[in-house]
Design a protein around this motif. Structure first.
Motif, PDB file in Angstrom:
ATOM      1  N   GLU A 122       0.816  -1.117   0.044  1.00 23.42           N
ATOM      2  CA  GLU A 122      -0.165  -0.195   0.141  1.00 23.42           C
ATOM      3  C   GLU A 122       0.999   1.447   0.093  1.00 23.42           C
ATOM      4  O   GLU A 122       0.248   2.360  -1.105  1.00 23.42           O
ATOM      5  CB  GLU A 122      -1.167   0.316   0.893  1.00 23.42           C
ATOM      6  N   TYR A 123       1.834   1.211   1.155  1.00 15.66           N
ATOM      7  CA  TYR A 123       3.035   2.588   0.564  1.00 15.66           C
ATOM      8  C   TYR A 123       3.469   2.953  -0.538  1.00 15.66           C
ATOM      9  O   TYR A 123       3.269   2.980  -1.163  1.00 15.66           O
ATOM     10  CB  TYR A 123       3.928   2.251   2.520  1.00 15.66           C
ATOM     11  N   ARG A 124       3.600   1.115  -1.072  1.00 13.79           N
ATOM     12  CA  ARG A 124       4.858   1.028  -2.209  1.00 13.79           C
ATOM     13  C   ARG A 124       3.670   2.298  -3.276  1.00 13.79           C
ATOM     14  O   ARG A 124       3.212   3.050  -4.115  1.00 13.79           O
ATOM     15  CB  ARG A 124       4.951   0.068  -3.098  1.00 13.79           C
ATOM     16  N   ALA A 125       2.071   1.775  -3.314  1.00 18.44           N
ATOM     17  CA  ALA A 125       1.204   2.290  -4.836  1.00 18.44           C
ATOM     18  C   ALA A 125       1.049   3.501  -3.893  1.00 18.44           C
ATOM     19  O   ALA A 125       0.869   4.136  -5.381  1.00 18.44           O
ATOM     20  CB  ALA A 125      -0.203   1.596  -4.069  1.00 18.44           C
ATOM     21  N   ASN A 126       0.856   4.232  -3.161  1.00 14.32           N
ATOM     22  CA  ASN A 126       0.735   5.135  -2.759  1.00 14.32           C
ATOM     23  C   ASN A 126       1.828   6.186  -3.318  1.00 14.32           C
ATOM     24  O   ASN A 126       1.696   7.117  -4.324  1.00 14.32           O
ATOM     25  CB  ASN A 126       0.384   5.509  -1.628  1.00 14.32           C
ATOM     26  N   LEU A 154       4.002   5.549  -6.166  1.00 17.45           N
ATOM     27  CA  LEU A 154       3.117   5.102  -7.610  1.00 17.45           C
ATOM     28  C   LEU A 154       2.162   6.466  -7.881  1.00 17.45           C
ATOM     29  O   LEU A 154       2.677   6.280  -9.356  1.00 17.45           O
ATOM     30  CB  LEU A 154       3.219   3.828  -8.218  1.00 17.45           C
ATOM     31  N   ILE A 155       1.221   5.738  -6.762  1.00 17.14           N
ATOM     32  CA  ILE A 155       0.243   6.552  -8.219  1.00 17.14           C
ATOM     33  C   ILE A 155       0.518   8.791  -7.435  1.00 17.14           C
ATOM     34  O   ILE A 155       0.182   9.186  -8.707  1.00 17.14           O
ATOM     35  CB  ILE A 155      -1.468   6.825  -6.507  1.00 17.14           C
ATOM     36  N   ASP A 156       1.396   9.198  -6.707  1.00 12.88           N
ATOM     37  CA  ASP A 156       2.335   9.862  -5.754  1.00 12.88           C
ATOM     38  C   ASP A 156       2.963  10.758  -7.266  1.00 12.88           C
ATOM     39  O   ASP A 156       2.872  12.185  -7.616  1.00 12.88           O
ATOM     40  CB  ASP A 156       2.481  10.667  -4.951  1.00 12.88           C
ATOM     41  N   LYS A 157       3.741   9.650  -7.648  1.00 17.16           N
ATOM     42  CA  LYS A 157       4.429   9.778  -8.915  1.00 17.16           C
ATOM     43  C   LYS A 157       3.608  10.056 -10.032  1.00 17.16           C
ATOM     44  O   LYS A 157       4.200  10.307 -11.739  1.00 17.16           O
ATOM     45  CB  LYS A 157       6.070   9.437  -8.836  1.00 17.16           C
TER      46      LYS A 157
END
Length: 159
Positions: A130-134, A136-139
């Motif tokens: 989840e932390y990694r996905a956030n 990816l979304i932010d970038k």
């Protein structure tokens, strides 16, 4: 029936422990390699995650060999071979594979202690995911996947 009695691992449990250990060491190896190459400090923090060594200790308790780790194969080159985006997507694939393997292993074992190990690790990996996905979304590297049709909205549009 004694609850503290030692129960031998089944061949399926040994196979799943072995596979989980190999996947874990592959992820650690990939993380170490990528960590040395990543340019973005935020991505570097994500890749610094370390996995539990629970599978090797369970195999050792049963006097079974653990697979060899691949840490020694990570080169100390700092040449930026891959983009940060590509490295994050490789880690995403390893995460998905690991969670899937934990689910298979959990369903394949009647032992409660193994199930709890797999469940705990799957939960930890899901938090990391989840932390990694956030990030990816932010970038802007992760788009919203296709979603189901909102039937209520469609029904109202026809009126």
């Amino acid at each position: 029936m004694e609850t503290n009695a030692h129960v031998e691992l089944t061949s399926a449990e040994i196979s799943n422990l072995w596979t989980s250990y190999v996947q874990g060491t592959m992820m650690i190896c990939g993380l170490r390699y990528f960590l040395a190459k990543v340019e973005d400090p935020e991505i570097s923090g994500v890749l610094g995650y370390a996995l539990d060594k629970v599978f090797s200790s369970l195999l050792e308790e049963e006097h079974l060999p653990s697979p060899q780790t691949w840490d020694h194969t990570v080169m100390d080159s700092i040449v930026y071979t891959f983009s940060d985006k590509l490295m994050m997507f490789h880690i995403t694939a390893l995460i998905a594979s690991g969670i899937g393997q934990h689910g298979i292993a959990m369903s394949d074992s009647p032992r409660r202690d193994l199930g709890l190990h797999y469940l705990r690790l799957a939960g930890e990996i899901a938090k990391y995911s989840e932390y990694r996905a956030n990030i990816l979304i932010d970038k802007g590297w992760l788009e919203q996947p296709s979603i189901g049709v909102d039937r209520k909205t469609l029904a109202r549009k026809k009126d």
